[in-house]
Design a protein around this motif. Structure first.
Motif, mmCIF file in Angstrom:
data_model
loop_
_atom_site.group_PDB
_atom_site.id
_atom_site.type_symbol
_atom_site.label_atom_id
_atom_site.label_comp_id
_atom_site.label_asym_id
_atom_site.label_seq_id
_atom_site.Cartn_x
_atom_site.Cartn_y
_atom_site.Cartn_z
ATOM 1 N N THR A 20 91.066 75.048 82.387
ATOM 2 C CA THR A 20 90.164 75.596 83.443
ATOM 3 C C THR A 20 88.757 75.313 82.963
ATOM 4 O OG1 THR A 20 90.317 77.916 82.412
ATOM 5 C CG2 THR A 20 91.845 77.331 84.209
ATOM 6 N N ALA A 21 87.886 75.518 84.026
ATOM 7 C CA ALA A 21 86.450 75.515 83.406
ATOM 8 C C ALA A 21 85.936 76.853 83.119
ATOM 9 C CB ALA A 21 85.666 74.904 84.942
ATOM 10 N N PHE A 22 84.869 76.822 82.592
ATOM 11 C CA PHE A 22 84.129 78.133 81.649
ATOM 12 C C PHE A 22 83.738 78.787 82.727
ATOM 13 C CE2 PHE A 22 79.988 76.412 82.644
ATOM 14 C CZ PHE A 22 79.900 75.139 82.596
ATOM 15 N N GLY A 23 83.742 80.099 82.357
ATOM 16 C CA GLY A 23 83.386 81.323 83.204
ATOM 17 C C GLY A 23 81.685 81.232 83.657
ATOM 18 N N ALA A 24 80.962 80.947 82.634
ATOM 19 C CA ALA A 24 79.583 81.069 82.847
ATOM 20 C C ALA A 24 78.979 82.157 83.580
ATOM 21 C CB ALA A 24 78.951 79.826 83.832
ATOM 22 N N ARG A 25 79.675 83.475 83.090
ATOM 23 C CA ARG A 25 79.175 84.853 83.492
ATOM 24 C C ARG A 25 77.790 84.969 83.200
ATOM 25 N NH1 ARG A 25 84.877 84.901 82.914
ATOM 26 N NH2 ARG A 25 84.431 84.824 80.663
ATOM 27 N N ALA A 26 77.190 84.825 82.165
ATOM 28 C CA ALA A 26 76.059 84.931 81.527
ATOM 29 C C ALA A 26 74.789 84.053 81.951
ATOM 30 C CB ALA A 26 75.976 85.293 79.789
ATOM 31 N N SER A 27 75.214 83.048 82.725
ATOM 32 C CA SER A 27 74.180 81.958 82.849
ATOM 33 C C SER A 27 73.722 82.151 84.484
ATOM 34 C CB SER A 27 74.990 80.518 82.671
ATOM 35 O OG SER A 27 73.821 79.603 83.222
ATOM 36 N N ARG A 28 72.496 82.113 84.672
ATOM 37 C CA ARG A 28 71.988 82.286 85.908
ATOM 38 C C ARG A 28 71.907 80.846 86.652
ATOM 39 N NH1 ARG A 28 66.393 85.708 85.452
ATOM 40 N NH2 ARG A 28 66.422 84.848 83.363
ATOM 41 N N PHE A 29 71.787 79.939 85.681
ATOM 42 C CA PHE A 29 71.965 78.563 86.096
ATOM 43 C C PHE A 29 73.157 78.126 86.794
ATOM 44 C CE2 PHE A 29 72.817 74.120 84.826
ATOM 45 C CZ PHE A 29 71.817 73.387 85.567
ATOM 46 N N TYR A 30 74.233 78.482 86.065
ATOM 47 C CA TYR A 30 75.648 78.326 86.922
ATOM 48 C C TYR A 30 75.997 79.029 87.921
ATOM 49 C CZ TYR A 30 76.068 74.953 82.909
ATOM 50 O OH TYR A 30 76.088 73.610 82.259
ATOM 51 N N LYS A 31 75.481 80.398 87.878
ATOM 52 C CA LYS A 31 75.833 81.151 88.767
ATOM 53 C C LYS A 31 76.171 80.775 90.322
ATOM 54 C CE LYS A 31 75.073 86.031 90.360
ATOM 55 N NZ LYS A 31 74.309 87.275 90.348
ATOM 56 N N PRO A 32 75.181 79.924 90.770
ATOM 57 C CA PRO A 32 75.483 79.541 92.167
ATOM 58 C C PRO A 32 77.030 78.625 92.348
ATOM 59 C CG PRO A 32 73.094 79.388 91.681
ATOM 60 C CD PRO A 32 74.165 79.869 90.313
ATOM 61 N N LEU A 33 77.304 78.128 91.269
ATOM 62 C CA LEU A 33 78.375 77.285 91.196
ATOM 63 C C LEU A 33 79.790 77.687 90.714
ATOM 64 C CD1 LEU A 33 76.542 74.307 89.458
ATOM 65 C CD2 LEU A 33 77.068 74.450 91.958
ATOM 66 N N ARG A 34 79.707 79.152 90.646
ATOM 67 C CA ARG A 34 80.948 79.865 90.167
ATOM 68 C C ARG A 34 82.090 79.780 91.151
ATOM 69 N NH1 ARG A 34 81.553 85.103 87.929
ATOM 70 N NH2 ARG A 34 82.976 84.127 86.695
#
Length: 266
Positions: A126-140
């Motif tokens: 699976t793809a990473f969760g990126a919970r701590a990243s504001r950069f990735y947040k819109p793509l979660r």
């Protein structure tokens, strides 16, 4: 070191497919092809220390989108007659402004079916969760939908899942490189351990501590964010706009099944 063989039987021909995640970007090693090590190399080294017959190929190239991975890596991988395959693909597609995930994952499913038909053990992520990243947040939301489709492929094709999405350890920035896009050396070491655990392979790899990151004041954080934008995010966006890739001109690290550790990897 005590290492169990996979059940049933031992695997001896491992082929790794994908993009920068599997190539090993973020885990630098100038002695190796393309200058990186990575979790797949680390996993191969662990198995090779107790299995003299073990061979490993890594066809992954940084920056590759899913279609390119399938077009460039699938047939060479099948030709190597692996009994173990790992595949992580699609993240570079998800990061584009527009992506048709349903169409993308039909191609992914067809590729996994081809790999499964060889009789190899196929490992997907699976793809990473990126919970701590504001950069990735819109793509979660995209990542979550992608993950559901991956889980369907796993069920349909009898594959093995490494559930990166649920690995909360990667919420710690110490497991990420300074570019905030790739795992750090500690992150790759942890992933090697995770994959071996999912495969049921006993090993003595320690849990690597995350790299120490300094606590920053707000002003220091703003400055660090600006430097990251200039040095990493900006060039990444420019490559997307101009149609170039960080993997342009690179060849696979280990295009043929190779004994491990090699002289460059020892």
């Amino acid at each position: 070191m005590v290492l169990d063989a996979l059940i049933p039987g031992r695997f001896t021909r491992y082929v790794a497919l994908g993009d920068s995640f599997t190539e090993g970007v973020g885990d630098p090693d100038p002695t190796r092809p393309n200058g990186v090590r990575g979790w797949a190399d680390r996993m191969a080294e662990t198995v090779a220390t107790v299995n003299a017959d073990f061979r490993y190929a890594n066809l992954a190239i940084r920056g590759r989108k899913l279609h390119a991975i399938v077009a460039e890596q699938l047939e060479p991988a099948i030709a190597l007659k692996p009994d173990l395959v790992t595949l992580y693909a699609g993240a570079n597609d998800i990061l584009r402004p527009r992506v048709d995930l349903d169409a993308l994952m039909k191609e992914y499913d067809a590729a996994v079916a081809r790999l499964a038909d060889t009789g190899a053990r196929v490992v997907l992520f699976t793809a990473f969760g990126a919970r701590a990243s504001r950069f990735y947040k819109p793509l979660r939301g995209r990542f979550a939908y992608y993950n559901e489709l991956v889980r369907e492929v796993v069920d349909r094709r009898g594959a093995t899942l490494v559930d990166y999405w649920r690995m909360s350890e990667y919420d710690d920035w110490g497991y990420w490189d300074v570019d905030r896009l790739h795992m750090s050396s500690a992150g790759h070491a942890l992933m090697a351990r995770k994959v071996l655990d999912v495969l049921g392979v006993r090993h003595d790899l320690p849990v690597p501590p995350p790299l120490a990151r300094p606590l920053l004041t707000r002003a220091e954080q703003r400055r660090a964010n600006w430097e990251w934008t200039r040095e990493h995010a900006g060039p990444w966006v420019k490559r997307r706009v101009t149609g170039r890739s960080s993997g342009d001109g690179l060849a696979p690290k280990y295009p043929d099944l190779t004994p491990f550790p090699t002289s460059a990897a020892s």
